[in-house]
Design a protein around this motif. Sequence first.
Motif, PDB file in Angstrom:
ATOM      1  N   ARG A  36       0.837  -1.204   0.000  1.00  0.00           N
ATOM      2  CA  ARG A  36       0.000   0.000   0.000  1.00  0.00           C
ATOM      3  C   ARG A  36       0.873   1.256   0.000  1.00  0.00           C
ATOM      4  O   ARG A  36       0.581   2.213  -0.709  1.00  0.00           O
ATOM      5  N   ALA A  37       1.941   1.257   0.789  1.00  0.00           N
ATOM      6  CA  ALA A  37       2.847   2.403   0.827  1.00  0.00           C
ATOM      7  C   ALA A  37       3.463   2.640  -0.551  1.00  0.00           C
ATOM      8  O   ALA A  37       3.525   3.776  -1.033  1.00  0.00           O
ATOM      9  N   TYR A  38       3.893   1.572  -1.204  1.00  0.00           N
ATOM     10  CA  TYR A  38       4.485   1.678  -2.537  1.00  0.00           C
ATOM     11  C   TYR A  38       3.468   2.219  -3.548  1.00  0.00           C
ATOM     12  O   TYR A  38       3.785   3.085  -4.361  1.00  0.00           O
ATOM     13  N   GLU A  39       2.244   1.705  -3.498  1.00  0.00           N
ATOM     14  CA  GLU A  39       1.198   2.163  -4.419  1.00  0.00           C
ATOM     15  C   GLU A  39       0.933   3.658  -4.282  1.00  0.00           C
ATOM     16  O   GLU A  39       0.581   4.326  -5.256  1.00  0.00           O
ATOM     17  N   LEU A  40       1.066   4.191  -3.072  1.00  0.00           N
ATOM     18  CA  LEU A  40       0.801   5.602  -2.823  1.00  0.00           C
ATOM     19  C   LEU A  40       2.026   6.488  -3.044  1.00  0.00           C
ATOM     20  O   LEU A  40       1.971   7.691  -2.821  1.00  0.00           O
ATOM     21  N   GLY A  41       3.144   5.900  -3.474  1.00  0.00           N
ATOM     22  CA  GLY A  41       4.338   6.678  -3.789  1.00  0.00           C
ATOM     23  C   GLY A  41       5.287   6.876  -2.626  1.00  0.00           C
ATOM     24  O   GLY A  41       6.189   7.702  -2.706  1.00  0.00           O
ATOM     25  N   TRP A  42       5.114   6.136  -1.539  1.00  0.00           N
ATOM     26  CA  TRP A  42       6.010   6.246  -0.389  1.00  0.00           C
ATOM     27  C   TRP A  42       7.161   5.262  -0.514  1.00  0.00           C
ATOM     28  O   TRP A  42       7.016   4.211  -1.103  1.00  0.00           O
ATOM     29  N   VAL A  44       9.737   3.155   2.030  1.00  0.00           N
ATOM     30  CA  VAL A  44       9.946   2.785   3.427  1.00  0.00           C
ATOM     31  C   VAL A  44      11.407   3.050   3.767  1.00  0.00           C
ATOM     32  O   VAL A  44      12.301   2.511   3.140  1.00  0.00           O
ATOM     33  N   ARG A  45      11.664   3.892   4.774  1.00  0.00           N
ATOM     34  CA  ARG A  45      13.008   4.302   5.131  1.00  0.00           C
ATOM     35  C   ARG A  45      13.538   3.639   6.402  1.00  0.00           C
ATOM     36  O   ARG A  45      14.689   3.827   6.743  1.00  0.00           O
ATOM     37  N   SER A  46      12.712   2.891   7.086  1.00  0.00           N
ATOM     38  CA  SER A  46      13.174   2.215   8.295  1.00  0.00           C
ATOM     39  C   SER A  46      12.784   0.739   8.225  1.00  0.00           C
ATOM     40  O   SER A  46      12.004   0.331   7.381  1.00  0.00           O
ATOM     41  N   ASP A  53       5.167  -1.167  15.533  1.00  0.00           N
ATOM     42  CA  ASP A  53       6.373  -0.348  15.591  1.00  0.00           C
ATOM     43  C   ASP A  53       6.308   0.771  14.558  1.00  0.00           C
ATOM     44  O   ASP A  53       5.819   0.574  13.441  1.00  0.00           O
ATOM     45  N   GLN A  54       6.825   1.945  14.922  1.00  0.00           N
ATOM     46  CA  GLN A  54       6.836   3.094  14.018  1.00  0.00           C
ATOM     47  C   GLN A  54       7.720   2.814  12.801  1.00  0.00           C
ATOM     48  O   GLN A  54       8.801   2.262  12.930  1.00  0.00           O
ATOM     49  N   VAL A  55       7.230   3.225  11.635  1.00  0.00           N
ATOM     50  CA  VAL A  55       7.956   3.085  10.375  1.00  0.00           C
ATOM     51  C   VAL A  55       8.059   4.469   9.753  1.00  0.00           C
ATOM     52  O   VAL A  55       7.086   5.223   9.736  1.00  0.00           O
ATOM     53  N   THR A  56       9.225   4.812   9.249  1.00  0.00           N
ATOM     54  CA  THR A  56       9.427   6.097   8.577  1.00  0.00           C
ATOM     55  C   THR A  56       9.241   5.909   7.084  1.00  0.00           C
ATOM     56  O   THR A  56       9.841   5.019   6.483  1.00  0.00           O
ATOM     57  N   LEU A  57       8.403   6.756   6.494  1.00  0.00           N
ATOM     58  CA  LEU A  57       8.147   6.743   5.059  1.00  0.00           C
ATOM     59  C   LEU A  57       8.550   8.093   4.489  1.00  0.00           C
ATOM     60  O   LEU A  57       8.463   9.112   5.174  1.00  0.00           O
ATOM     61  N   SER A  58       8.987   8.113   3.229  1.00  0.00           N
ATOM     62  CA  SER A  58       9.262   9.382   2.561  1.00  0.00           C
ATOM     63  C   SER A  58       8.784   9.310   1.125  1.00  0.00           C
ATOM     64  O   SER A  58       8.742   8.237   0.517  1.00  0.00           O
ATOM     65  N   CYS A  59       8.409  10.475   0.593  1.00  0.00           N
ATOM     66  CA  CYS A  59       7.987  10.535  -0.808  1.00  0.00           C
ATOM     67  C   CYS A  59       9.185  10.930  -1.660  1.00  0.00           C
ATOM     68  O   CYS A  59      10.259  11.220  -1.143  1.00  0.00           O
ATOM     69  N   ASP A  60       9.002  10.968  -2.968  1.00  0.00           N
ATOM     70  CA  ASP A  60      10.094  11.311  -3.875  1.00  0.00           C
ATOM     71  C   ASP A  60      10.600  12.739  -3.664  1.00  0.00           C
ATOM     72  O   ASP A  60      11.756  13.041  -3.942  1.00  0.00           O
ATOM     73  N   HIS A  63       9.501  14.595   1.482  1.00  0.00           N
ATOM     74  CA  HIS A  63       8.622  14.751   2.639  1.00  0.00           C
ATOM     75  C   HIS A  63       8.558  13.419   3.371  1.00  0.00           C
ATOM     76  O   HIS A  63       8.530  12.363   2.739  1.00  0.00           O
ATOM     77  N   SER A  64       8.535  13.445   4.693  1.00  0.00           N
ATOM     78  CA  SER A  64       8.514  12.186   5.425  1.00  0.00           C
ATOM     79  C   SER A  64       7.408  12.177   6.470  1.00  0.00           C
ATOM     80  O   SER A  64       6.902  13.223   6.877  1.00  0.00           O
ATOM     81  N   THR A  65       7.068  10.978   6.893  1.00  0.00           N
ATOM     82  CA  THR A  65       6.066  10.780   7.924  1.00  0.00           C
ATOM     83  C   THR A  65       6.402   9.500   8.667  1.00  0.00           C
ATOM     84  O   THR A  65       7.135   8.661   8.152  1.00  0.00           O
ATOM     85  N   GLN A  66       5.872   9.371   9.866  1.00  0.00           N
ATOM     86  CA  GLN A  66       6.036   8.143  10.632  1.00  0.00           C
ATOM     87  C   GLN A  66       4.658   7.582  10.932  1.00  0.00           C
ATOM     88  O   GLN A  66       3.758   8.324  11.340  1.00  0.00           O
ATOM     89  N   VAL A  67       4.503   6.292  10.706  1.00  0.00           N
ATOM     90  CA  VAL A  67       3.225   5.627  10.942  1.00  0.00           C
ATOM     91  C   VAL A  67       3.466   4.265  11.580  1.00  0.00           C
ATOM     92  O   VAL A  67       4.565   3.729  11.536  1.00  0.00           O
ATOM     93  N   THR A  68       2.425   3.731  12.155  1.00  0.00           N
ATOM     94  CA  THR A  68       2.421   2.370  12.650  1.00  0.00           C
ATOM     95  C   THR A  68       1.691   1.543  11.600  1.00  0.00           C
ATOM     96  O   THR A  68       0.566   1.904  11.234  1.00  0.00           O
ATOM     97  N   PRO A  69       2.260   0.457  11.079  1.00  0.00           N
ATOM     98  CA  PRO A  69       1.626  -0.276   9.984  1.00  0.00           C
ATOM     99  C   PRO A  69       0.163  -0.647  10.214  1.00  0.00           C
ATOM    100  O   PRO A  69      -0.677  -0.398   9.356  1.00  0.00           O
ATOM    101  N   VAL A  70      -0.175  -1.198  11.361  1.00  0.00           N
ATOM    102  CA  VAL A  70      -1.554  -1.626  11.551  1.00  0.00           C
ATOM    103  C   VAL A  70      -2.491  -0.428  11.627  1.00  0.00           C
ATOM    104  O   VAL A  70      -3.610  -0.471  11.116  1.00  0.00           O
ATOM    105  N   THR A  71      -2.059   0.669  12.218  1.00  0.00           N
ATOM    106  CA  THR A  71      -2.899   1.858  12.296  1.00  0.00           C
ATOM    107  C   THR A  71      -3.024   2.519  10.929  1.00  0.00           C
ATOM    108  O   THR A  71      -4.076   3.043  10.590  1.00  0.00           O
ATOM    109  N   ALA A  72      -1.951   2.497  10.133  1.00  0.00           N
ATOM    110  CA  ALA A  72      -1.994   3.081   8.792  1.00  0.00           C
ATOM    111  C   ALA A  72      -2.961   2.335   7.895  1.00  0.00           C
ATOM    112  O   ALA A  72      -3.616   2.923   7.050  1.00  0.00           O
TER     113      ALA A  72
END
Length: 166
Positions: A36-42, A44-46, A53-60, A63-72
């Motif tokens: 899902r993260a890949y489909e949305l253009g993110w 995964v940086r961690s 557990d918190q995961v760091t995502l960044s776009c091209d 811009h970055s964000t931190q999310v929890t996989p199950v909550t996302a």
Amino acid sequence: MSGDTRTAAPSPEDALRSARLLARAEAAVMALFATRAYELGWTVRSKLSGILDQVTLSCDAGHSTQVTPVTALHPKLGSTIVRAPAGGAFLMATEMAPLRAFPMALEECQHCARKRWEEAARASFATYAIETDLRILADAASPDGYPAKEVRCLHGHEFTITAMTS
């Protein structure tokens, strides 16, 4: 007949089977999250270590964000999962709706989405002006910092309008 409702202790095989099922379920959630993260253009940086557990995502654009996989993936479900003392996870006793009943919380980068929307809106402004009988006189700037145009209507009124349509 007695009213005794004792149950047998789980066997070691049952405990092992439960652990394997939980591991498979967590792996499935992590795979869905990464897809899902890949489909949305993110990107995964961690390390993807667990559904809580918190995961760091960044776009091209960086811009970055931190999310929890199950909550996302499922905000309502994520709020009902808690860590077990042994490091696993379990669901709290709640009345849950099916997964498909909730929208996914992970979305595309809002900064990049806004930029794409602004570019598309600017590009469509000329068509908007023609459709609403406005003649574009000059470029201007709106108080909000958006690009604007000085325009004249068919009755000769001149005014400034934001050069973006929705």
